[in-house]
Design a protein around this motif. Structure first.
Motif, PDB file in Angstrom:
ATOM      1  N   THR A 163       0.864  -1.183   0.000  1.00  0.00           N
ATOM      2  CA  THR A 163       0.000   0.000   0.000  1.00  0.00           C
ATOM      3  C   THR A 163       0.899   1.230   0.000  1.00  0.00           C
ATOM      4  O   THR A 163       1.974   1.212   0.607  1.00  0.00           O
ATOM      5  N   GLU A 165       0.581   5.643   0.439  1.00  0.00           N
ATOM      6  CA  GLU A 165      -0.363   6.695   0.818  1.00  0.00           C
ATOM      7  C   GLU A 165      -0.793   7.522  -0.393  1.00  0.00           C
ATOM      8  O   GLU A 165      -1.913   8.001  -0.453  1.00  0.00           O
ATOM      9  N   THR A 171      -2.121  -0.719  -3.406  1.00  0.00           N
ATOM     10  CA  THR A 171      -3.386  -0.127  -2.959  1.00  0.00           C
ATOM     11  C   THR A 171      -3.133   1.255  -2.373  1.00  0.00           C
ATOM     12  O   THR A 171      -2.181   1.440  -1.610  1.00  0.00           O
ATOM     13  N   GLY A 173      -3.565   4.133   0.222  1.00  0.00           N
ATOM     14  CA  GLY A 173      -4.003   4.247   1.612  1.00  0.00           C
ATOM     15  C   GLY A 173      -2.993   3.627   2.557  1.00  0.00           C
ATOM     16  O   GLY A 173      -1.810   3.518   2.234  1.00  0.00           O
ATOM     17  N   HIS A 177      -6.043  -0.664   4.827  1.00  0.00           N
ATOM     18  CA  HIS A 177      -6.958  -0.562   3.689  1.00  0.00           C
ATOM     19  C   HIS A 177      -6.718  -1.628   2.630  1.00  0.00           C
ATOM     20  O   HIS A 177      -7.452  -1.716   1.662  1.00  0.00           O
ATOM     21  N   HIS A 178      -5.679  -2.428   2.786  1.00  0.00           N
ATOM     22  CA  HIS A 178      -5.393  -3.450   1.772  1.00  0.00           C
ATOM     23  C   HIS A 178      -6.454  -4.567   1.840  1.00  0.00           C
ATOM     24  O   HIS A 178      -6.889  -4.935   2.934  1.00  0.00           O
ATOM     25  N   LYS A 182      -9.228  -8.107   5.317  1.00  0.00           N
ATOM     26  CA  LYS A 182     -10.682  -8.032   5.152  1.00  0.00           C
ATOM     27  C   LYS A 182     -11.410  -8.086   6.490  1.00  0.00           C
ATOM     28  O   LYS A 182     -10.887  -8.599   7.482  1.00  0.00           O
ATOM     29  N   THR A 183     -12.585  -7.533   6.469  1.00  0.00           N
ATOM     30  CA  THR A 183     -13.363  -7.390   7.691  1.00  0.00           C
ATOM     31  C   THR A 183     -13.778  -8.741   8.261  1.00  0.00           C
ATOM     32  O   THR A 183     -13.675  -8.977   9.459  1.00  0.00           O
ATOM     33  N   TYR A 206      -7.525  -4.511  15.365  1.00  0.00           N
ATOM     34  CA  TYR A 206      -8.053  -5.408  14.336  1.00  0.00           C
ATOM     35  C   TYR A 206      -7.874  -6.865  14.776  1.00  0.00           C
ATOM     36  O   TYR A 206      -8.796  -7.683  14.683  1.00  0.00           O
TER      37      TYR A 206
END
Lengths: 257, 304
Positions: A163, A165, A171, A173, A177-178, A182-183, A206
């Motif tokens: 990632t 910025e 990606t 961010g 944010h990658h 995942k959630t 997380y």
């Protein structure tokens, strides 16, 4: 606690990777003691009148066959600028190996997340995991693609996700944010991280919410590096602890985060 | 063969090199780097009546040729020291002195009484000069009447060597040294850290959580030498010099100024083996100068 040494190394190579990252390869005249990923060295900075103390630097990589170690240096002040300017053939005095290290996971699916110069211990860690039958995957966060260091070395060991910025690579961010983060139902059970504290705090939260083991490496300001001065403390569930001897690697749940 | 031994009152040292409180942990931290038994003595970390967590991070700021600290006497308290730490370190074949710090005269007396009961602890260093705690500490050492009062009270309960560590943050350190001498101190050690501060010009914030802290390292050596010289010229009890000592040459300078022994402090952080090398370096210095007894150096400064 393993035995600590104070030793002169000789600089074999000083390779500049980006505008502010340099990798020093240091050779020891004799056999190296065993080191573990996450441990660090206190490096004396000679010829630097504005500074006085050593600089704590992660052991970036170890080659026991050639008795060499690598240090990844980010130029942030006069001390690290002086170290980054050193030439091959010059001597560098190290007190090492210091501190705790990342543990071998009891699960197979791991993710190594580094931000900025926090990627420093993750190459050695990836190699160590690989040797122990675990396939490392790396997630590297940087400001822009110009701040990414030595990606090929990580790729030799496993997949590398990126990632930035500014979105110049991978990606856009922060690491959180990658898509790999995942959630629901992430495909890893163990997370190792080193980098800016705000990034590690986000990763710790997380991990806690998903019952993932999270080991973080702190880089507090240090004087002695051996647990004597009590300057580098961090608040833990058992009170203030030295980052240099009780850390730098902590289980995130042990910290008061 | 040169004779490095010195006496500080009733305390016999095999050489004049000690390590300063707060810079050498409990000695154990330095085992891989120094033969502890080769030192004249070590002074362990500041010990208080009960457990202290110390000040919040950040507690340290680097300065040119030195550092500021604001640790704030983090320690587990005298009871844990005597029951857990002392049994581990009592086998060190050197003088192990305990640095004692309190917020009230009663606390100093309580700690000293407890240590007095452990007969193999040869002495204490009374810390009336810590700049990093809100109550007590330096406030005792910056006023002559309170320095005298706390020394006298501890003297009554502590029969063995009583060293009093003086603050440099005073107008006249000689007056305070004479005061604690009169109150029964066996020796004085000086100097503790100089009160200072550091500022981050980018963030407009102080670099220490406590704003101010104690300055130590080679940058304070000239101030320390001057104070040791002034005090040694004025008192009869032995003076132990410290402040920025990083080499045998530095140690010789303090002995010449009148110190009977020295303490190596902040230099331990930069070179954990330095205290042992200073002992070796003193022997080398004496051989080079054909000096048989190190006591012949003490107070030898020629100001004619």
């Amino acid at each position: 606690m393993s035995k600590k040494y104070i030793t002169d190394f000789v600089i074999l190579e000083n390779r500049r990777h980006t505008h502010e990252f340099v990798i020093l390869t240091l050779q020891h005249p004799e056999m190296l003691p065993q080191m573990f990923p996450g441990q660090f060295a206190e490096v004396r900075v000679d010829g630097s009148p504005q500074t006085y103390l050593r600089r704590p630097l992660s052991i970036h990589d170890v080659d026991y066959k050639n008795n060499t170690i690598k240090l990844l240096i980010q130029e942030v002040g006069p001390g690290t600028r002086r170290l980054a300017s050193m030439k091959s053939g010059e001597k560098l005095n190290l007190v090492y190996p210091l501190g705790t290290y990342y543990s071998l996971p009891d699960k197979k699916r791991v993710l190594l997340v580094g931000g900025g110069c926090g990627v420093a211990p993750l190459l050695f860690l990836g190699r160590y995991l690989k040797e122990n039958g675990i396939d490392p995957r790396f997630l590297v966060g940087a400001r822009s693609e110009n701040d990414l260091v030595e990606l090929d070395a990580y790729r030799e060991l496993g997949d590398v996700y990126i990632t930035t910025e500014d979105g110049s690579r991978g990606t856009r961010g922060f690491v959180i944010h990658h898509p790999v983060m995942k959630t629901f139902e992430p495909d890893f059970d163990w997370l190792y991280t080193c980098g800016p504290e705000p990034m590690m705090r986000v990763l710790a939260k997380y991990s806690r919410e998903r019952n993932i083991t999270c080991e973080v490496s702190l880089e507090n300001k240090m004087a002695c590096g051996i647990g004597a001065c009590l300057c580098c403390v961090t608040p833990t569930i058992e009170g203030n602890k030295c980052t240099c001897t009780d850390g730098p690697v902590f289980n995130a749940n042990y910290l008061k985060w | 063969m040169v004779d490095l031994s010195v006496d500080i009152g009733n305390l016999q040292l095999k050489n004049p090199v000690m390590t300063a409180s707060g810079t050498f942990g409990y000695g154990e931290e330095y085992r891989d780097f120094v033969d502890i038994s080769a030192l004249g003595g070590i002074i362990v970390k500041g010990t208080t009546g009960s457990h202290r967590e110390g000040n919040p991070y950040p507690r340290m700021a680097e300065t040119p040729m030195g550092m500021l600290n604001a640790v704030g006497l983090q320690n587990k308290g005298v009871d844990v020291f005597l029951s857990e730490t002392w049994p581990r370190i009592r086998t060190f074949r050197t003088n192990v002195l305990v640095n004692v710090s309190g917020s009230t005269v009663e606390e100093y007396v309580e700690i000293a009484s407890k240590i007095a009961e452990v007969k193999d602890i040869p002495g204490i260093e009374l810390n009336i000069s810590c700049p990093n705690v809100k109550e007590g500490g330096m406030t005792f050492g910056t006023s002559c009447p309170s320095a005298i009062a706390v020394t006298r009270a501890v003297r009554e309960v502590f029969p063995r060597h009583l060293m009093v560590k003086l603050s440099p943050n005073v107008t006249d350190i000689v007056e305070i040294a004479k005061g604690v001498e009169g109150a029964g101190a066996d020796s004085v050690s000086l100097i503790n850290t100089l009160l200072g501060m550091a500022i981050d010009a980018e963030t407009w914030r102080p670099l220490l959580s406590t704003v101010t802290g104690g300055l130590s390292g080679p940058c304070i050596k000239p101030v320390a030498l001057r104070m040791v010289w002034q005090v040694a010229s004025a008192v009869k009890i032995p003076v132990v010099g410290l402040g920025g000592i990083s080499s045998a040459t530095d140690a010789v300078e303090f002995l010449l100024a009148g110190a009977s022994a020295v303490q190596v402090g902040t230099a331990n952080f930069v070179d954990p083996s330095v205290s042992g090398r200073i002992v070796d370096g003193l022997a080398g210095y004496m051989q080079r100068h054909n000096i048989e007894k190190i006591t012949d150096i003490i107070g030898g400064l020629d100001v004619s």
